[in-house]
Motif scaffolding. Structure first.
Motif, PDB file in Angstrom:
ATOM      1  N   ALA A 290       0.822  -1.206   0.000  1.00  0.00           N
ATOM      2  CA  ALA A 290       0.000   0.000   0.000  1.00  0.00           C
ATOM      3  C   ALA A 290       0.855   1.254   0.000  1.00  0.00           C
ATOM      4  CB  ALA A 290      -0.938  -0.011   1.211  1.00  0.00           C
ATOM      5  N   GLY A 291       1.978   1.199   0.709  1.00  0.00           N
ATOM      6  CA  GLY A 291       2.875   2.346   0.709  1.00  0.00           C
ATOM      7  C   GLY A 291       3.471   2.600  -0.663  1.00  0.00           C
ATOM      8  N   LEU A 292       3.876   1.532  -1.349  1.00  0.00           N
ATOM      9  CA  LEU A 292       4.448   1.688  -2.680  1.00  0.00           C
ATOM     10  C   LEU A 292       3.416   2.191  -3.685  1.00  0.00           C
ATOM     11  CD1 LEU A 292       6.621  -1.573  -2.890  1.00  0.00           C
ATOM     12  CD2 LEU A 292       7.428   0.765  -2.491  1.00  0.00           C
ATOM     13  N   LEU A 293       2.172   1.764  -3.519  1.00  0.00           N
ATOM     14  CA  LEU A 293       1.125   2.118  -4.485  1.00  0.00           C
ATOM     15  C   LEU A 293       0.363   3.390  -4.114  1.00  0.00           C
ATOM     16  CD1 LEU A 293      -0.424  -1.382  -5.295  1.00  0.00           C
ATOM     17  CD2 LEU A 293       1.039   0.019  -6.759  1.00  0.00           C
ATOM     18  N   SER A 294       0.721   4.017  -3.013  1.00  0.00           N
ATOM     19  CA  SER A 294      -0.062   5.162  -2.547  1.00  0.00           C
ATOM     20  C   SER A 294      -0.207   6.277  -3.586  1.00  0.00           C
ATOM     21  CB  SER A 294       0.528   5.726  -1.245  1.00  0.00           C
ATOM     22  OG  SER A 294       1.870   6.126  -1.421  1.00  0.00           O
ATOM     23  N   PRO A 295       0.784   6.545  -4.450  1.00  0.00           N
ATOM     24  CA  PRO A 295       0.551   7.601  -5.460  1.00  0.00           C
ATOM     25  C   PRO A 295      -0.529   7.250  -6.473  1.00  0.00           C
ATOM     26  CG  PRO A 295       2.904   7.198  -5.159  1.00  0.00           C
ATOM     27  CD  PRO A 295       2.182   6.096  -4.467  1.00  0.00           C
ATOM     28  N   TRP A 296      -0.825   5.961  -6.622  1.00  0.00           N
ATOM     29  CA  TRP A 296      -1.833   5.537  -7.610  1.00  0.00           C
ATOM     30  C   TRP A 296      -3.039   4.893  -6.924  1.00  0.00           C
ATOM     31  CZ3 TRP A 296       3.368   4.641  -7.807  1.00  0.00           C
ATOM     32  CH2 TRP A 296       4.076   5.323  -8.813  1.00  0.00           C
ATOM     33  N   GLU A 297      -3.148   5.112  -5.637  1.00  0.00           N
ATOM     34  CA  GLU A 297      -4.196   4.454  -4.855  1.00  0.00           C
ATOM     35  C   GLU A 297      -5.570   4.713  -5.464  1.00  0.00           C
ATOM     36  OE1 GLU A 297      -4.632   5.915  -0.912  1.00  0.00           O
ATOM     37  OE2 GLU A 297      -5.164   3.937  -0.126  1.00  0.00           O
ATOM     38  N   ALA A 298      -6.369   3.660  -5.529  1.00  0.00           N
ATOM     39  CA  ALA A 298      -7.725   3.810  -6.070  1.00  0.00           C
ATOM     40  C   ALA A 298      -8.494   4.804  -5.199  1.00  0.00           C
ATOM     41  CB  ALA A 298      -8.440   2.470  -6.084  1.00  0.00           C
ATOM     42  N   VAL A 299      -9.178   5.732  -5.858  1.00  0.00           N
ATOM     43  CA  VAL A 299      -9.985   6.726  -5.164  1.00  0.00           C
ATOM     44  C   VAL A 299     -11.406   6.634  -5.680  1.00  0.00           C
ATOM     45  CG1 VAL A 299      -8.066   8.305  -4.766  1.00  0.00           C
ATOM     46  CG2 VAL A 299      -9.386   8.498  -6.869  1.00  0.00           C
ATOM     47  N   ALA A 300     -12.340   7.159  -4.910  1.00  0.00           N
ATOM     48  CA  ALA A 300     -13.740   7.145  -5.329  1.00  0.00           C
ATOM     49  C   ALA A 300     -13.871   7.908  -6.635  1.00  0.00           C
ATOM     50  CB  ALA A 300     -14.606   7.774  -4.250  1.00  0.00           C
ATOM     51  N   ASP A 301     -14.474   7.274  -7.600  1.00  0.00           N
ATOM     52  CA  ASP A 301     -14.656   7.881  -8.922  1.00  0.00           C
ATOM     53  C   ASP A 301     -16.058   8.468  -8.990  1.00  0.00           C
ATOM     54  OD1 ASP A 301     -13.769   6.717 -12.249  1.00  0.00           O
ATOM     55  OD2 ASP A 301     -14.738   8.561 -11.588  1.00  0.00           O
ATOM     56  N   GLU A 302     -16.152   9.773  -9.163  1.00  0.00           N
ATOM     57  CA  GLU A 302     -17.455  10.420  -9.121  1.00  0.00           C
ATOM     58  C   GLU A 302     -18.217  10.308 -10.429  1.00  0.00           C
ATOM     59  OE1 GLU A 302     -16.784  14.386  -7.885  1.00  0.00           O
ATOM     60  OE2 GLU A 302     -16.075  13.846  -5.878  1.00  0.00           O
ATOM     61  N   ARG A 303     -17.549   9.882 -11.504  1.00  0.00           N
ATOM     62  CA  ARG A 303     -18.271   9.760 -12.763  1.00  0.00           C
ATOM     63  C   ARG A 303     -19.153   8.527 -12.729  1.00  0.00           C
ATOM     64  NH1 ARG A 303     -14.586   6.870 -17.061  1.00  0.00           N
ATOM     65  NH2 ARG A 303     -13.508   5.496 -15.658  1.00  0.00           N
ATOM     66  N   PRO A 304     -20.179   8.454 -13.539  1.00  0.00           N
ATOM     67  CA  PRO A 304     -21.014   7.262 -13.589  1.00  0.00           C
ATOM     68  C   PRO A 304     -20.198   6.046 -13.995  1.00  0.00           C
ATOM     69  CG  PRO A 304     -22.046   9.085 -14.762  1.00  0.00           C
ATOM     70  CD  PRO A 304     -20.648   9.504 -14.460  1.00  0.00           C
ATOM     71  N   ALA A 305     -20.619   4.871 -13.528  1.00  0.00           N
ATOM     72  CA  ALA A 305     -19.947   3.637 -13.923  1.00  0.00           C
ATOM     73  C   ALA A 305     -20.040   3.466 -15.430  1.00  0.00           C
ATOM     74  CB  ALA A 305     -20.602   2.444 -13.227  1.00  0.00           C
ATOM     75  N   GLY A 306     -18.990   2.851 -15.991  1.00  0.00           N
ATOM     76  CA  GLY A 306     -18.962   2.648 -17.448  1.00  0.00           C
ATOM     77  C   GLY A 306     -20.146   1.859 -17.939  1.00  0.00           C
ATOM     78  N   ARG A 307     -20.615   2.172 -19.104  1.00  0.00           N
ATOM     79  CA  ARG A 307     -21.734   1.442 -19.706  1.00  0.00           C
ATOM     80  C   ARG A 307     -21.217   0.421 -20.700  1.00  0.00           C
ATOM     81  NH1 ARG A 307     -25.208   6.017 -22.276  1.00  0.00           N
ATOM     82  NH2 ARG A 307     -23.090   6.611 -22.904  1.00  0.00           N
ATOM     83  N   PRO A 308     -21.834  -0.756 -20.752  1.00  0.00           N
ATOM     84  CA  PRO A 308     -21.412  -1.735 -21.732  1.00  0.00           C
ATOM     85  C   PRO A 308     -21.537  -1.186 -23.152  1.00  0.00           C
ATOM     86  CG  PRO A 308     -22.935  -2.696 -20.128  1.00  0.00           C
ATOM     87  CD  PRO A 308     -22.936  -1.216 -19.916  1.00  0.00           C
ATOM     88  N   VAL A 309     -20.568  -1.525 -23.987  1.00  0.00           N
ATOM     89  CA  VAL A 309     -20.613  -1.122 -25.375  1.00  0.00           C
ATOM     90  C   VAL A 309     -21.624  -1.988 -26.121  1.00  0.00           C
ATOM     91  CG1 VAL A 309     -19.260  -1.009 -27.503  1.00  0.00           C
ATOM     92  CG2 VAL A 309     -18.232  -0.319 -25.329  1.00  0.00           C
TER      93      VAL A 309
END
Length: 282
Positions: A261-280
């Motif tokens: 987690a320390g190594l990945l902290s710069p890319w840590e997953a954050v809450a994404d406020e955009r709508p979830a992706g829609r299937p193509v």
């Protein structure tokens, strides 16, 4: 795999390339990843499209840059709102000499382990409870080394084999840690050794020959579809097996997670406020 969405990393060579047509033959949507530009893998994409009725998409990402992993996850979210199976197959042999990525990490650890953890983390919200599954393609070589968590980047005593095997030990440990976090109601996760398989990766480190890539692919497909002994299980060439003793230690797994987690902290997953992706659309 009918009505399923599969994400397969490292799909343009070796075991991944052998697995992709089998997924394409039965899945509803197949998202494949490779480091090459799409123009370089058109023959493979045509073969996948002809293998069945799957909606096939290719996403290019270079795991030498963890920002590429983030972009890969974002692209998957643009393509679908559900991932039934994530196969973390992308990997590289240990570099001949210790190399550091542009992100500042030992390249074998980054490509084989950190990228898989980061992608799993960012796609976890798309994995259905109980039925979603993550497959870490590890290696039986993990049994032959130890992983000093104070030297996870192999600054001391580096060798190509040790770097590779240690990255796979970390994958097995992560699978067990993640299984604990998700519990009985969350997605499932498994780590596997696909066997000794005749690939470029094998030949880069060992002067031996192995089974055909189709053998490794069969083990990947089985790990993606068959019932598991339990979430977090380790499967060696199709058979449940005991992993390295260190990963069975809860304190080791806790420390591995903290270091990761320390190594990945710069890319840590954050809450994404955009709508979830829609299937193509098909």
């Amino acid at each position: 795999m009918a009505d399923k969405t599969i994400v397969l990393t490292g799909a343009t060579s070796g075991i991944g390339e052998a697995s992709a047509p089998r997924f394409a033959a039965t899945a509803d949507r197949l998202i494949v990843h490779g480091p090459e530009p799409e123009e370089s893998v058109l023959r493979l994409l045509r073969r996948l499209s002809a293998a069945g009725n799957a909606d096939v998409h290719y996403v290019q990402a270079d795991f030498d840059d963890l920002s590429g992993v983030v972009r890969l996850a974002d692209r998957v979210r643009d393509l679908t709102d559900r991932v039934d199976v994530l196969v973390n197959n992308a990997g590289r042999p240990g570099a001949e000499r210790r190399q550091i990525s542009g992100n500042g990490y030992e390249v074998t650890l980054q490509t084989n382990y950190l990228a898989a953890v980061l992608l799993t983390d960012r796609l976890a919200p798309l994995l259905p409870p109980r039925t979603g599954r993550v497959v870490h393609v590890a290696s039986a070589t993990h049994l032959s080394v130890t992983l000093d968590l104070d030297d996870i980047q192999s600054e001391h005593g580096y060798s190509p084999f040790r770097a590779y095997a240690r990255s796979k030990l970390a994958m097995v440990g992560h699978a067990l840690w993640q299984a604990d976090q998700w519990g009985s109601t969350g997605p499932q996760i498994v780590s596997i050794s696909p066997g000794v398989i005749d690939t470029g990766l094998l030949h880069a480190m060992f002067a031996v020959r192995g089974a055909a890539p189709s053998h490794g692919a069969a083990n990947v497909i089985d790990a993606s579809t068959l019932p598991l002994p339990h979430s977090g299980a380790y499967i060696d060439d199709g058979r449940p097996a005991q992993p390295h003793p260190d990963v069975l230690n809860a304190e080791f797994r806790k420390r591995l997670h903290a270091v990761t987690a320390g190594l990945l902290s710069p890319w840590e997953a954050v809450a994404d406020e955009r709508p979830a992706g829609r299937p193509v659309g098909r």
